[in-house]
Design a protein around this motif. Structure first.
Motif, mmCIF file in Angstrom:
data_model
loop_
_atom_site.group_PDB
_atom_site.id
_atom_site.type_symbol
_atom_site.label_atom_id
_atom_site.label_comp_id
_atom_site.label_asym_id
_atom_site.label_seq_id
_atom_site.Cartn_x
_atom_site.Cartn_y
_atom_site.Cartn_z
ATOM 1 N N ASN A 23 3.302 -10.950 -12.031
ATOM 2 C CA ASN A 23 2.872 -12.249 -11.489
ATOM 3 C C ASN A 23 2.521 -12.215 -10.004
ATOM 4 O OD1 ASN A 23 3.218 -13.563 -14.025
ATOM 5 N ND2 ASN A 23 5.411 -13.583 -13.649
ATOM 6 N N ILE A 24 1.934 -11.146 -9.550
ATOM 7 C CA ILE A 24 1.450 -11.031 -8.173
ATOM 8 C C ILE A 24 -0.075 -11.152 -8.229
ATOM 9 C CG2 ILE A 24 1.339 -9.586 -6.119
ATOM 10 C CD1 ILE A 24 4.175 -10.417 -6.795
ATOM 11 N N ASP A 25 -0.649 -12.004 -7.377
ATOM 12 C CA ASP A 25 -2.100 -12.182 -7.352
ATOM 13 C C ASP A 25 -2.750 -11.115 -6.488
ATOM 14 O OD1 ASP A 25 -2.174 -14.465 -8.966
ATOM 15 O OD2 ASP A 25 -1.777 -15.787 -7.265
ATOM 16 N N ILE A 36 -13.204 0.347 -7.449
ATOM 17 C CA ILE A 36 -12.565 -0.967 -7.354
ATOM 18 C C ILE A 36 -11.291 -0.819 -6.535
ATOM 19 C CG2 ILE A 36 -11.524 -2.872 -8.630
ATOM 20 C CD1 ILE A 36 -13.303 -2.114 -10.982
ATOM 21 N N THR A 37 -11.132 -1.695 -5.555
ATOM 22 C CA THR A 37 -9.941 -1.725 -4.721
ATOM 23 C C THR A 37 -9.237 -3.051 -4.951
ATOM 24 O OG1 THR A 37 -11.072 -0.392 -3.048
ATOM 25 C CG2 THR A 37 -9.109 -1.583 -2.339
ATOM 26 N N PHE A 38 -7.923 -2.989 -5.130
ATOM 27 C CA PHE A 38 -7.125 -4.198 -5.331
ATOM 28 C C PHE A 38 -6.314 -4.455 -4.072
ATOM 29 C CE2 PHE A 38 -7.870 -2.523 -9.562
ATOM 30 C CZ PHE A 38 -8.341 -3.643 -10.214
ATOM 31 N N ILE A 39 -6.408 -5.677 -3.553
ATOM 32 C CA ILE A 39 -5.692 -6.071 -2.344
ATOM 33 C C ILE A 39 -4.785 -7.244 -2.699
ATOM 34 C CG2 ILE A 39 -5.914 -6.951 0.002
ATOM 35 C CD1 ILE A 39 -8.714 -5.654 0.024
ATOM 36 N N LYS A 40 -3.506 -7.135 -2.314
ATOM 37 C CA LYS A 40 -2.558 -8.207 -2.610
ATOM 38 C C LYS A 40 -2.983 -9.469 -1.868
ATOM 39 C CE LYS A 40 1.768 -7.127 -2.887
ATOM 40 N NZ LYS A 40 3.194 -6.837 -2.606
ATOM 41 N N LYS A 41 -3.073 -10.578 -2.597
ATOM 42 C CA LYS A 41 -3.503 -11.844 -2.028
ATOM 43 C C LYS A 41 -2.382 -12.432 -1.180
ATOM 44 C CE LYS A 41 -5.825 -16.022 -3.594
ATOM 45 N NZ LYS A 41 -6.259 -16.773 -4.766
ATOM 46 N N LYS A 42 -2.716 -12.852 0.029
ATOM 47 C CA LYS A 42 -1.730 -13.450 0.926
ATOM 48 C C LYS A 42 -1.814 -14.967 0.840
ATOM 49 C CE LYS A 42 -1.557 -9.624 4.037
ATOM 50 N NZ LYS A 42 -0.677 -9.249 5.080
#
Length: 73
Positions: A23-25, A36-42
């Motif tokens: 459950n982390i966006d 593709i790069t995934f960056i944790k949404k702040k």
């Protein structure tokens, strides 16, 4: 890892060994080379401040000078 179709989405299952919590966006960014790069949404600091009824201060280091050039309307 291999993609699979689930409904109208393509899903990429990430192995548990990467230590990604549930459950982390994330924001996905596709590169020119199809990487593709995934960056944790702040959290949105403006929305958070509004919800907490707080004011935001710009703090030290904010430019104090007068505008020059095209930024002045």
């Amino acid at each position: 890892m291999k993609t699979r179709k689930q409904g109208n989405a393509i899903v990429l299952t990430i192995p548990a060994k990467f230590g990604i919590e549930e459950n982390i966006d994330y924001i996905a960014i596709k590169g020119d080379d199809d990487s593709i790069t995934f960056i944790k949404k702040k959290a949105n600091l403006f929305k958070t401040a509004f919800e907490d009824n707080r004011e935001l201060e710009v703090g030290d280091g904010f430019p104090d000078d007068n505008p020059v050039g095209k930024e002045q309307l």
